[in-house]
Design a protein around this motif. Structure first.
Motif, PDB file in Angstrom:
ATOM      1  N   ALA A 261      22.002 -12.025 -17.678  1.00  0.00           N
ATOM      2  CA  ALA A 261      23.124 -12.745 -17.068  1.00  0.00           C
ATOM      3  C   ALA A 261      23.936 -11.879 -16.112  1.00  0.00           C
ATOM      4  O   ALA A 261      24.800 -12.373 -15.403  1.00  0.00           O
ATOM      5  CB  ALA A 261      24.034 -13.306 -18.160  1.00  0.00           C
ATOM      6  N   GLY A 262      23.694 -10.573 -16.122  1.00  0.00           N
ATOM      7  CA  GLY A 262      24.408  -9.704 -15.191  1.00  0.00           C
ATOM      8  C   GLY A 262      25.590  -8.989 -15.805  1.00  0.00           C
ATOM      9  O   GLY A 262      26.398  -8.387 -15.088  1.00  0.00           O
ATOM     10  N   TRP A 263      25.708  -9.056 -17.135  1.00  0.00           N
ATOM     11  CA  TRP A 263      26.782  -8.332 -17.819  1.00  0.00           C
ATOM     12  C   TRP A 263      26.287  -6.958 -18.269  1.00  0.00           C
ATOM     13  O   TRP A 263      25.128  -6.815 -18.655  1.00  0.00           O
ATOM     14  CB  TRP A 263      27.247  -9.098 -19.067  1.00  0.00           C
ATOM     15  CG  TRP A 263      28.043 -10.330 -18.786  1.00  0.00           C
ATOM     16  CD1 TRP A 263      27.655 -11.399 -18.040  1.00  0.00           C
ATOM     17  CD2 TRP A 263      29.370 -10.609 -19.260  1.00  0.00           C
ATOM     18  NE1 TRP A 263      28.661 -12.337 -18.017  1.00  0.00           N
ATOM     19  CE2 TRP A 263      29.724 -11.880 -18.756  1.00  0.00           C
ATOM     20  CE3 TRP A 263      30.290  -9.928 -20.058  1.00  0.00           C
ATOM     21  CZ2 TRP A 263      30.961 -12.470 -19.026  1.00  0.00           C
ATOM     22  CZ3 TRP A 263      31.520 -10.516 -20.331  1.00  0.00           C
ATOM     23  CH2 TRP A 263      31.849 -11.769 -19.805  1.00  0.00           C
ATOM     24  N   ILE A 264      27.170  -5.999 -18.241  1.00  0.00           N
ATOM     25  CA  ILE A 264      26.890  -4.707 -18.877  1.00  0.00           C
ATOM     26  C   ILE A 264      26.966  -4.943 -20.383  1.00  0.00           C
ATOM     27  O   ILE A 264      27.825  -5.689 -20.854  1.00  0.00           O
ATOM     28  CB  ILE A 264      27.928  -3.658 -18.420  1.00  0.00           C
ATOM     29  CG1 ILE A 264      27.687  -3.324 -16.943  1.00  0.00           C
ATOM     30  CG2 ILE A 264      27.873  -2.399 -19.302  1.00  0.00           C
ATOM     31  CD1 ILE A 264      28.798  -2.528 -16.303  1.00  0.00           C
ATOM     32  N   GLN A 265      26.037  -4.344 -21.126  1.00  0.00           N
ATOM     33  CA  GLN A 265      26.044  -4.526 -22.587  1.00  0.00           C
ATOM     34  C   GLN A 265      26.136  -3.185 -23.306  1.00  0.00           C
ATOM     35  O   GLN A 265      25.277  -2.325 -23.138  1.00  0.00           O
ATOM     36  CB  GLN A 265      24.753  -5.228 -23.037  1.00  0.00           C
ATOM     37  CG  GLN A 265      24.675  -6.690 -22.607  1.00  0.00           C
ATOM     38  CD  GLN A 265      23.604  -7.450 -23.381  1.00  0.00           C
ATOM     39  OE1 GLN A 265      22.677  -6.857 -23.927  1.00  0.00           O
ATOM     40  NE2 GLN A 265      23.730  -8.769 -23.434  1.00  0.00           N
ATOM     41  N   LEU A 266      27.178  -3.038 -24.113  1.00  0.00           N
ATOM     42  CA  LEU A 266      27.359  -1.848 -24.952  1.00  0.00           C
ATOM     43  C   LEU A 266      27.256  -2.263 -26.415  1.00  0.00           C
ATOM     44  O   LEU A 266      27.921  -3.218 -26.828  1.00  0.00           O
ATOM     45  CB  LEU A 266      28.730  -1.211 -24.713  1.00  0.00           C
ATOM     46  CG  LEU A 266      29.129  -0.875 -23.267  1.00  0.00           C
ATOM     47  CD1 LEU A 266      30.551  -0.320 -23.247  1.00  0.00           C
ATOM     48  CD2 LEU A 266      28.160   0.131 -22.658  1.00  0.00           C
ATOM     49  N   TYR A 267      26.463  -1.554 -27.198  1.00  0.00           N
ATOM     50  CA  TYR A 267      26.293  -1.870 -28.624  1.00  0.00           C
ATOM     51  C   TYR A 267      26.992  -0.812 -29.475  1.00  0.00           C
ATOM     52  O   TYR A 267      26.925   0.388 -29.163  1.00  0.00           O
ATOM     53  CB  TYR A 267      24.804  -1.952 -28.972  1.00  0.00           C
ATOM     54  CG  TYR A 267      24.156  -3.216 -28.435  1.00  0.00           C
ATOM     55  CD1 TYR A 267      23.772  -3.305 -27.104  1.00  0.00           C
ATOM     56  CD2 TYR A 267      23.971  -4.332 -29.251  1.00  0.00           C
ATOM     57  CE1 TYR A 267      23.205  -4.469 -26.598  1.00  0.00           C
ATOM     58  CE2 TYR A 267      23.404  -5.497 -28.755  1.00  0.00           C
ATOM     59  CZ  TYR A 267      23.025  -5.563 -27.428  1.00  0.00           C
ATOM     60  OH  TYR A 267      22.473  -6.722 -26.941  1.00  0.00           O
ATOM     61  N   SER A 268      27.641  -1.257 -30.550  1.00  0.00           N
ATOM     62  CA  SER A 268      28.440  -0.365 -31.399  1.00  0.00           C
ATOM     63  C   SER A 268      27.855  -0.289 -32.803  1.00  0.00           C
ATOM     64  O   SER A 268      27.499  -1.321 -33.379  1.00  0.00           O
ATOM     65  CB  SER A 268      29.874  -0.883 -31.501  1.00  0.00           C
ATOM     66  OG  SER A 268      30.323  -1.388 -30.258  1.00  0.00           O
ATOM     67  N   GLU A 269      27.788   0.923 -33.327  1.00  0.00           N
ATOM     68  CA  GLU A 269      27.268   1.116 -34.696  1.00  0.00           C
ATOM     69  C   GLU A 269      28.328   0.775 -35.746  1.00  0.00           C
ATOM     70  O   GLU A 269      28.006   0.264 -36.811  1.00  0.00           O
ATOM     71  CB  GLU A 269      26.816   2.578 -34.874  1.00  0.00           C
ATOM     72  CG  GLU A 269      26.293   2.896 -36.265  1.00  0.00           C
ATOM     73  CD  GLU A 269      25.946   4.370 -36.451  1.00  0.00           C
ATOM     74  OE1 GLU A 269      25.604   5.031 -35.440  1.00  0.00           O
ATOM     75  OE2 GLU A 269      26.007   4.859 -37.583  1.00  0.00           O
ATOM     76  N   THR A 270      29.575   1.121 -35.449  1.00  0.00           N
ATOM     77  CA  THR A 270      30.645   1.032 -36.447  1.00  0.00           C
ATOM     78  C   THR A 270      31.881   0.362 -35.830  1.00  0.00           C
ATOM     79  O   THR A 270      31.941   0.140 -34.628  1.00  0.00           O
ATOM     80  CB  THR A 270      31.073   2.444 -36.874  1.00  0.00           C
ATOM     81  OG1 THR A 270      31.511   3.140 -35.680  1.00  0.00           O
ATOM     82  CG2 THR A 270      29.950   3.219 -37.521  1.00  0.00           C
ATOM     83  N   GLY A 271      32.858   0.121 -36.679  1.00  0.00           N
ATOM     84  CA  GLY A 271      34.126  -0.401 -36.193  1.00  0.00           C
ATOM     85  C   GLY A 271      34.794   0.575 -35.231  1.00  0.00           C
ATOM     86  O   GLY A 271      35.417   0.170 -34.238  1.00  0.00           O
ATOM     87  N   GLN A 272      34.636   1.872 -35.520  1.00  0.00           N
ATOM     88  CA  GLN A 272      35.191   2.897 -34.630  1.00  0.00           C
ATOM     89  C   GLN A 272      34.583   2.779 -33.236  1.00  0.00           C
ATOM     90  O   GLN A 272      35.283   2.818 -32.223  1.00  0.00           O
ATOM     91  CB  GLN A 272      34.906   4.299 -35.189  1.00  0.00           C
ATOM     92  CG  GLN A 272      35.481   5.420 -34.341  1.00  0.00           C
ATOM     93  CD  GLN A 272      36.977   5.533 -34.491  1.00  0.00           C
ATOM     94  OE1 GLN A 272      37.477   5.787 -35.567  1.00  0.00           O
ATOM     95  NE2 GLN A 272      37.716   5.316 -33.409  1.00  0.00           N
ATOM     96  N   GLU A 273      33.268   2.624 -33.189  1.00  0.00           N
ATOM     97  CA  GLU A 273      32.609   2.504 -31.884  1.00  0.00           C
ATOM     98  C   GLU A 273      33.000   1.206 -31.184  1.00  0.00           C
ATOM     99  O   GLU A 273      33.127   1.173 -29.959  1.00  0.00           O
ATOM    100  CB  GLU A 273      31.091   2.607 -32.052  1.00  0.00           C
ATOM    101  CG  GLU A 273      30.649   4.001 -32.453  1.00  0.00           C
ATOM    102  CD  GLU A 273      29.142   4.202 -32.384  1.00  0.00           C
ATOM    103  OE1 GLU A 273      28.700   5.296 -32.751  1.00  0.00           O
ATOM    104  OE2 GLU A 273      28.405   3.277 -31.983  1.00  0.00           O
ATOM    105  N   ALA A 274      33.183   0.149 -31.951  1.00  0.00           N
ATOM    106  CA  ALA A 274      33.598  -1.126 -31.347  1.00  0.00           C
ATOM    107  C   ALA A 274      34.977  -0.952 -30.698  1.00  0.00           C
ATOM    108  O   ALA A 274      35.221  -1.419 -29.576  1.00  0.00           O
ATOM    109  CB  ALA A 274      33.635  -2.228 -32.404  1.00  0.00           C
ATOM    110  N   TYR A 275      35.858  -0.246 -31.409  1.00  0.00           N
ATOM    111  CA  TYR A 275      37.195   0.034 -30.883  1.00  0.00           C
ATOM    112  C   TYR A 275      37.105   0.889 -29.608  1.00  0.00           C
ATOM    113  O   TYR A 275      37.664   0.546 -28.562  1.00  0.00           O
ATOM    114  CB  TYR A 275      38.013   0.747 -31.969  1.00  0.00           C
ATOM    115  CG  TYR A 275      39.347   1.303 -31.519  1.00  0.00           C
ATOM    116  CD1 TYR A 275      40.468   0.490 -31.448  1.00  0.00           C
ATOM    117  CD2 TYR A 275      39.478   2.657 -31.175  1.00  0.00           C
ATOM    118  CE1 TYR A 275      41.694   0.994 -31.034  1.00  0.00           C
ATOM    119  CE2 TYR A 275      40.687   3.169 -30.764  1.00  0.00           C
ATOM    120  CZ  TYR A 275      41.799   2.337 -30.697  1.00  0.00           C
ATOM    121  OH  TYR A 275      43.009   2.842 -30.284  1.00  0.00           O
ATOM    122  N   ASP A 276      36.370   1.975 -29.703  1.00  0.00           N
ATOM    123  CA  ASP A 276      36.249   2.903 -28.572  1.00  0.00           C
ATOM    124  C   ASP A 276      35.564   2.237 -27.373  1.00  0.00           C
ATOM    125  O   ASP A 276      35.990   2.409 -26.226  1.00  0.00           O
ATOM    126  CB  ASP A 276      35.441   4.145 -28.993  1.00  0.00           C
ATOM    127  CG  ASP A 276      36.169   5.000 -30.026  1.00  0.00           C
ATOM    128  OD1 ASP A 276      37.380   4.795 -30.225  1.00  0.00           O
ATOM    129  OD2 ASP A 276      35.516   5.863 -30.641  1.00  0.00           O
TER     130      ASP A 276
END
Lengths: 397, 191
Positions: free
Chosen positions: A132-147
């Motif tokens: 769709a043209g979005w950048i996608q970042l995947y997070s392992e933990t809640g900390q990574e989701a926050y960061d």
């Protein structure tokens, strides 16, 4: 100076905290199933006056992304959150957001798509949006989701990009799990993200512009070329922002997180929370002398083909773990596997690659499944043969 | 206790076991330990048997799978005994803590548990009714868990409860909750 507070937070609450600190101009969201606690918590911040955000409760996810597009075109800093079928319902608008080059940031709590009805984690939702043209970042933990949420604002709004960013975390496994999250002070986050001055705004009546105009065979193709060029510049921006984030907050982010890869002959590639389980298993296997490492991919779009090829150059066998199926693809493989294969083939690499589909609909991923992958990899490295290209972990057959 | 301790909670939906599993995790935070707490969400309705989990460790916890072999099992609702196999997967030398008016010996006999497993009982429902005047025994099970396992500090947990409830409730209600937790700590029986 950053002052962090250690908190016990669910992953969804960690994302909501980041949104509170980002204090976006507009959040438009559909507030019921399949929504997550992110929007519920954020709407509380709005009601309590902790943010200045205009919160628009809309009638569907399609409307949510439509409202985000309008607000972003008007020049606002805009965020939303969704999951599963909600993301699927946004499909049409996802493309429009990216093609209009609107730097919207969206939290996606990965969950399975219906049918059958399932509310648990897999990556079918965001993988369905991969083109769709979005950048996608995947997070392992809640900390990574926050960061990642904080970094996403900087990445999206970078003048070379102006692209929307999705920040993923695993549904329930991360989204509903309480873990240790270091939350920085509001002022440091505010300073890191800076203010947003849109290049074009519908509300700038002195400089009128048109968004999404009629564009046929004459210029549409050129616009798509510009869009893909912007995506190709994203990797550098993601790495730069990840480094700067590390300098400020003490946690540096890159394209992927390599664990025990230095002398690895075998490698596992995986996204999100399963990386933690895999790392725990690999730590034990290393003690037994198995030369195995882990690449936890953080950035799936843009896909880091060259970087992965370089990281895998001395490896004999690679297992790619997919939490979704690309139905009808080669042997029903997963999208991550297909991308890794394409990258290795285009680079002329000769490593053996094998695919494991796992965890669909929230099926648990036990350490012994990772041990099985490791033992298969050893056999593949020893024999040079892949018996079965696409395999399943924890499936009853 | 080993470096990583895994705890499984059994209760009925609506009884607050998810909150209790999270509160234990927060108590671990106050002790500078690492933790995870997560529920097992299914198609639950009020009153249906549910499970929740807590992991506590001296080191960062990276595992993100379910807990199949807990060291500690906490049963918040005694009428689950015989309905759910609460000792399924419980470690050989594991700890079972039950909210019940029965003695540990009675529970041990009922479940046919060998001597290497430790059994603790506490009448948390009665304590809850006498102190907070409501049948919500989940969080005060923390008192029993602390006594049985020493996983987190009692004082810090009491302080945490005071801090959390103090923000929302009247001083008298907060004090009753603290009293309940302390009584669960004192009245738990081993056998």
């Amino acid at each position: 100076m950053v002052v962090s507070t250690k908190m016990a937070l669910e992953g969804a609450h960690a994302s909501a905290q980041a949104m509170r600190q980002i204090n976006p101009d507009v959040v438009a969201a559909y507030p019921i199933t399949p929504q997550t606690a992110i929007v519920q918590t954020f709407s509380q911040y709005v009601a309590d006056g902790e943010v200045d955000t205009e919160f628009i409760a809309v009638e569907s996810e399609h409307a949510a992304m439509s409202a985000c597009i309008g607000a972003a075109a008007a020049g606002g800093r805009v965020m939303t959150a969704t999951a599963a079928n909600g993301l699927a319902l946004m499909w049409e608008e996802l493309y429009i957001a990216a093609s209009l080059r609107l730097p919207i940031v969206m939290s996606v709590v990965n969950r399975a798509l219906s049918a059958p009805l399932n509310i648990h984690c897999d990556h079918s939702d965001s993988m369905g949006a991969r083109d769709a043209g979005w950048i996608q970042l995947y997070s392992e933990t809640g900390q990574e989701a926050y960061d990642n949420t904080i970094q996403a604002v900087r990445i999206a709004e970078h003048p070379d990009l102006l692209l929307p960013v999705m920040v993923m975390q695993d549904g329930f496994i991360t989204g509903h799990a309480v873990e240790l999250v270091e939350v920085a002070d509001d002022a440091s986050v505010k300073e890191f993200i800076g203010t947003y001055t849109p290049k074009y705004s519908l509300l700038d009546i002195d400089h009128p512009v048109t968004f999404g105009a009629w564009d046929l065979w004459d210029y549409y193709f050129e616009h798509k070329r510009q869009q893909t060029d912007a995506m190709s510049k994203a990797m550098k921006v993601i790495v730069d922002v990840g480094k700067e984030f590390g300098q400020v907050f003490g946690r540096t982010y890159g394209i992927f997180d390599a664990y025990a890869m230095d002398d690895a002959e075998l490698a596992i590639i995986v996204l999100s929370s399963t990386a933690g389980t895999a790392r725990t298993v690999i730590r034990e296997l290393r003690k037994k002398g198995l030369k195995i490492g882990l690449l936890k991919l953080r950035v799936f779009r843009p896909f880091p083909a060259q970087e992965l090829v370089a990281a895998l150059k001395d490896v004999k066998a690679v297992a790619v773990l997919d939490r979704s199926i690309s139905f009808g693809a080669m042997e029903g493989a997963g999208p991550l596997f297909l991308e890794v294969c394409a990258a290795l083939f285009a680079a002329g690499a000769t490593q053996k690659v094998v695919n494991y589909i796992y965890g669909l609909g929230g099926r648990d991923v036990l350490p012994e499944y990772i041990e099985r992958v490791a033992s298969d990899l050893q056999e593949i490295a020893d024999t040079g043969k892949v018996k079965s290209l696409v395999n399943y972990l924890g499936l009853r057959e | 206790m080993a470096k990583l301790t895994e705890i499984r909670w059994h209760g009925r939906a609506g009884q607050g076991i998810v909150t209790a599993s999270e509160l234990l995790a927060e108590a671990a935070l106050k002790d500078d330990k690492y933790f995870q707490a997560f529920p097992e969400y299914g198609p639950e309705r009020m009153g249906a048997p549910i499970k929740a989990y807590t992991r506590i460790s001296d080191e960062p916890i990276e595992l993100h799978c379910h807990i199949l072999n807990p060291e500690v099992v906490v049963v918040v609702n005694p009428n689950l005994l015989g309905v759910v196999d609460v000792t399924e997967g419980l470690a050989e030398d594991g700890v079972l803590i039950v909210n019940t008016s029965e003695t540990p010996q009675q529970i041990r006999a009922r479940l046919g548990l060998k001597n290497n497993k430790k059994v603790f009982t506490v009448d948390a429902t009665r304590i809850a009714l006498e102190t907070i005047k409501r049948d919500i025994p989940a969080t005060l099970m923390l008192g029993a868990i602390i006594r049985a396992t020493g996983l987190v500090s009692l004082d810090k947990t009491l302080h945490l409860v005071q801090e959390k409830l103090g923000a929302k409730l009247r001083a008298e209600v907060v004090e009753n909750n603290l009293k309940a937790l302390r009584r669960a700590y004192e009245e738990v029986k081993e056998g």
